[in-house]
Design a protein around this motif. Structure first.
Motif, PDB file in Angstrom:
ATOM      1  N   LYS A   1     -22.313  -9.060 -13.325  1.00  0.00           N
ATOM      2  CA  LYS A   1     -21.744 -10.347 -12.891  1.00  0.00           C
ATOM      3  C   LYS A   1     -22.679 -11.528 -13.081  1.00  0.00           C
ATOM      4  CE  LYS A   1     -21.291  -8.238  -8.719  1.00  0.00           C
ATOM      5  NZ  LYS A   1     -22.199  -7.165  -9.061  1.00  0.00           N
ATOM      6  N   ARG A   2     -23.994 -11.286 -13.031  1.00  0.00           N
ATOM      7  CA  ARG A   2     -24.954 -12.389 -13.151  1.00  0.00           C
ATOM      8  C   ARG A   2     -26.272 -11.842 -13.677  1.00  0.00           C
ATOM      9  NH1 ARG A   2     -24.079 -17.064 -10.601  1.00  0.00           N
ATOM     10  NH2 ARG A   2     -25.756 -18.572 -10.798  1.00  0.00           N
TER      11      ARG A   2
ATOM     12  N   GLN B   1     -15.959 -17.350 -11.272  1.00  0.00           N
ATOM     13  CA  GLN B   1     -15.549 -18.317 -12.299  1.00  0.00           C
ATOM     14  C   GLN B   1     -15.056 -17.586 -13.541  1.00  0.00           C
ATOM     15  OE1 GLN B   1     -15.912 -21.738 -12.309  1.00  0.00           O
ATOM     16  NE2 GLN B   1     -16.665 -21.797 -10.201  1.00  0.00           N
TER      17      GLN B   1
ATOM     18  N   SER C   1     -20.244 -14.884  -8.486  1.00  0.00           N
ATOM     19  CA  SER C   1     -19.355 -15.894  -9.072  1.00  0.00           C
ATOM     20  C   SER C   1     -18.039 -15.288  -9.557  1.00  0.00           C
ATOM     21  CB  SER C   1     -20.071 -16.559 -10.248  1.00  0.00           C
ATOM     22  OG  SER C   1     -19.164 -17.373 -10.944  1.00  0.00           O
TER      23      SER C   1
ATOM     24  N   PHE D   1     -20.338 -20.554 -16.497  1.00  0.00           N
ATOM     25  CA  PHE D   1     -20.277 -20.254 -15.059  1.00  0.00           C
ATOM     26  C   PHE D   1     -21.657 -20.289 -14.390  1.00  0.00           C
ATOM     27  CE2 PHE D   1     -21.611 -16.087 -16.441  1.00  0.00           C
ATOM     28  CZ  PHE D   1     -22.272 -15.559 -15.339  1.00  0.00           C
TER      29      PHE D   1
ATOM     30  N   GLN E   1     -22.913 -23.414 -12.595  1.00  0.00           N
ATOM     31  CA  GLN E   1     -22.329 -23.838 -11.312  1.00  0.00           C
ATOM     32  C   GLN E   1     -22.780 -22.913 -10.187  1.00  0.00           C
ATOM     33  OE1 GLN E   1     -18.064 -24.014 -12.066  1.00  0.00           O
ATOM     34  NE2 GLN E   1     -18.599 -24.612 -14.141  1.00  0.00           N
ATOM     35  N   LYS E   2     -23.120 -23.510  -9.032  1.00  0.00           N
ATOM     36  CA  LYS E   2     -23.544 -22.706  -7.879  1.00  0.00           C
ATOM     37  C   LYS E   2     -22.342 -21.977  -7.297  1.00  0.00           C
ATOM     38  CE  LYS E   2     -27.764 -24.022  -5.985  1.00  0.00           C
ATOM     39  NZ  LYS E   2     -28.555 -24.069  -4.812  1.00  0.00           N
ATOM     40  N   SER E   3     -22.546 -20.770  -6.784  1.00  0.00           N
ATOM     41  CA  SER E   3     -21.437 -20.064  -6.141  1.00  0.00           C
ATOM     42  C   SER E   3     -21.745 -19.891  -4.656  1.00  0.00           C
ATOM     43  CB  SER E   3     -21.261 -18.697  -6.794  1.00  0.00           C
ATOM     44  OG  SER E   3     -20.464 -17.899  -5.966  1.00  0.00           O
TER      45      SER E   3
ATOM     46  N   GLN F   1     -24.939 -15.614  -4.861  1.00  0.00           N
ATOM     47  CA  GLN F   1     -24.423 -16.266  -6.087  1.00  0.00           C
ATOM     48  C   GLN F   1     -23.403 -15.378  -6.806  1.00  0.00           C
ATOM     49  OE1 GLN F   1     -25.191 -19.378  -7.419  1.00  0.00           O
ATOM     50  NE2 GLN F   1     -26.408 -19.815  -5.614  1.00  0.00           N
TER      51      GLN F   1
END
Ligand SMILES: Cc1cc2nc3c(=O)[nH]c(=O)nc-3n(C[C@H](O)[C@H](O)[C@H](O)COP(=O)(O)OP(=O)(O)OC[C@H]3O[C@@H](n4cnc5c(N)ncnc54)[C@H](O)[C@@H]3O)c2cc1C
Length: 375
Positions: free
Chosen positions: A152-153, A261, A259, A164, A167-169, A257
């Protein structure tokens, strides 16, 4: 010293998506290398309920989660803040298994079939139809194809400057295993102010408790214990759980974080699978099945394209993108809608009273966030 390695396909990330792709494509006369930054087995923040949607496919790859004690789950139980409870059968059902055991089960079956490197990928460059992948250990790998299965990140999302990541989650998640008396055939979802918590049993007989919440809800309390006993415990079921359950981990696992998005299934010519292509809201309990299903979709299209006399990268990219949206587009949208309804106290209350009157609505919603089993 910098070394060079040439491969047909490099898979970056050895979670469920990456491992399944590697297993599917092994024994097809391809030189495959999987690069994973952690060793196996390891714990991951996850609800650890897997939909049966992907069971026939896993079995076709000789993976049987029940061989290591996965729990058969057929019932769903959801509660709201007031303690209102809804119970239903799960349309497809699923199984409870820790990520510690599940990822390792696939890894064990794969480890002698392809090359697996334990290293962190730092850069991926595409030039003249070839990829150059550089790692933390100063190795350079080259390949015609790269599959992005880095979750995911990842640092790679920053390297690729994916939309994505800029942008902060607001979402964070916490998970732990507990000794607690809980029905083996049930997955429960307990709503609280600012989030929800899933409970289900895993192969060790422990109960996995995993919750998603916002930083805003959490920061009033500052630490996990205080948040669990003062905010989450406003739900009577969670109060009972956190009062009596005995933690097995010394410390809960946390991630931030998280996300939801939108992402793209192909970026910089990299075929994204699993969470690298898009993450469904965890309350749908379907992210792992989607990760495995996307591995299946990619692998089938890739093998089909390879058999053609005249291979065209562009066509494969278009076909994969189309198949990915066909399979997951609607599920992701439904997941977003359910999540926003549940997170709003007013709409959640209305939703619960509608579902109390028309209980068949819950299996219908669950079906909308899941696909059909395929081999
Ligand atoms: C709170 C929460 C609860 C959830 N609960 C459920 C649930 O109950 N049921 C369900 O089906 N789904 C659930 N999900 C979703 C599920 O966890 C994911 O969809 C699933 O893990 C996706 O698998 P993956 O292989 O894409 O990613 P991952 O399992 O995250 O694997 C990615 C891998 O890539 C590796 N990696 C990353 N960067 C690099 C790098 N630079 N170099 C090398 N390796 C790298 C990582 O170490 C990792 O092993 C939940 C998600 C969250 C956030």
């Amino acid at each position: 010293m910098v070394r060079k390695n040439k491969w047909d396909l490099i898979i970056i990330g050895g979670g469920l998506a990456g491992l399944t792709t590697a297993l599917h494509l092994s024994n097809h006369n391809l030189k495959i290398c999987l690069i994973e930054k952690n060793t196996y087995p390891n714990h991951k923040v996850c609800g650890e309920y897997v939909s049966n949607e992907i069971l026939p496919y896993l079995n076709s790859l000789n993976i049987d989660p029940f061989s290591i004690g996965a729990k058969k789950i057929t019932r769903f139980n959801i509660t709201n803040l007031e303690g209102t409870t809804l119970n239903t059968d799960l349309p497809l059902g699923g199984f409870g298994i820790s990520r510690y055991a599940f990822d390792n089960l696939i890894y064990e079956s794969l480890k002698n079939e392809i090359e697996i490197k334990f290293d962190t990928v730092e850069k991926i460059l595409f030039q003249d139809g070839n990829f150059k992948v550089s790692t933390q250990n100063k190795e350079i790998f080259t390949a015609e194809f790269v599959v992005g299965a880095f979750g995911k990140r990842s640092n790679i999302d920053s390297f690729l400057k994916r939309d994505f990541i800029l942008q902060k989650s607001p979402w964070l998640a916490v998970k732990g295993h507990y000794e607690f008396d809980f029905p083996e055939d049930t997955v429960a979802l307990h709503n609280f102010n600012g989030g929800y918590c899933g409970l289900s049993k895993i192969e060790t007989n422990a109960v996995n408790a995993c919750y998603l919440t916002t930083f805003k809800a959490f920061k009033k309390y500052g630490d996990i214990d205080s948040f669990q006993s003062n905010e989450m415990s406003k739900n009577p079921f969670l109060k009972e759980f956190y009062k009596t359950a005995k933690p097995i981990f010394e410390k809960s696992l946390t991630i931030s974080q998280v996300s939801f998005q939108k992402k793209k299934p192909v970026e910089n010519h990299i075929f994204m699978i699993g969470d690298s292509a898009g993450l469904i809201h965890p309350l749908c309990g379907n992210g792992m099945a989607m990760a495995i299903r996307s591995a299946q979709i990619f692998s089938n299209l890739f093998l089909e394209a390879m058999q053609k006399d005249c291979f065209n990268r562009n066509i494969l990219e278009v076909n994969y993108t189309r198949s990915w949206y066909n399979e997951f587009g609607k599920r992701l949208k439904t997941g977003r809608t359910i999540q926003s309804l549940l997170m709003n106290p007013h709409s959640s209350k209305i939703g619960f009273s509608v579902a109390k009157t028309f209980p068949s609505i819950i299996p219908i919603l669950i079906k909308k966030t899941h696909g059909s089993p395929t081999i």
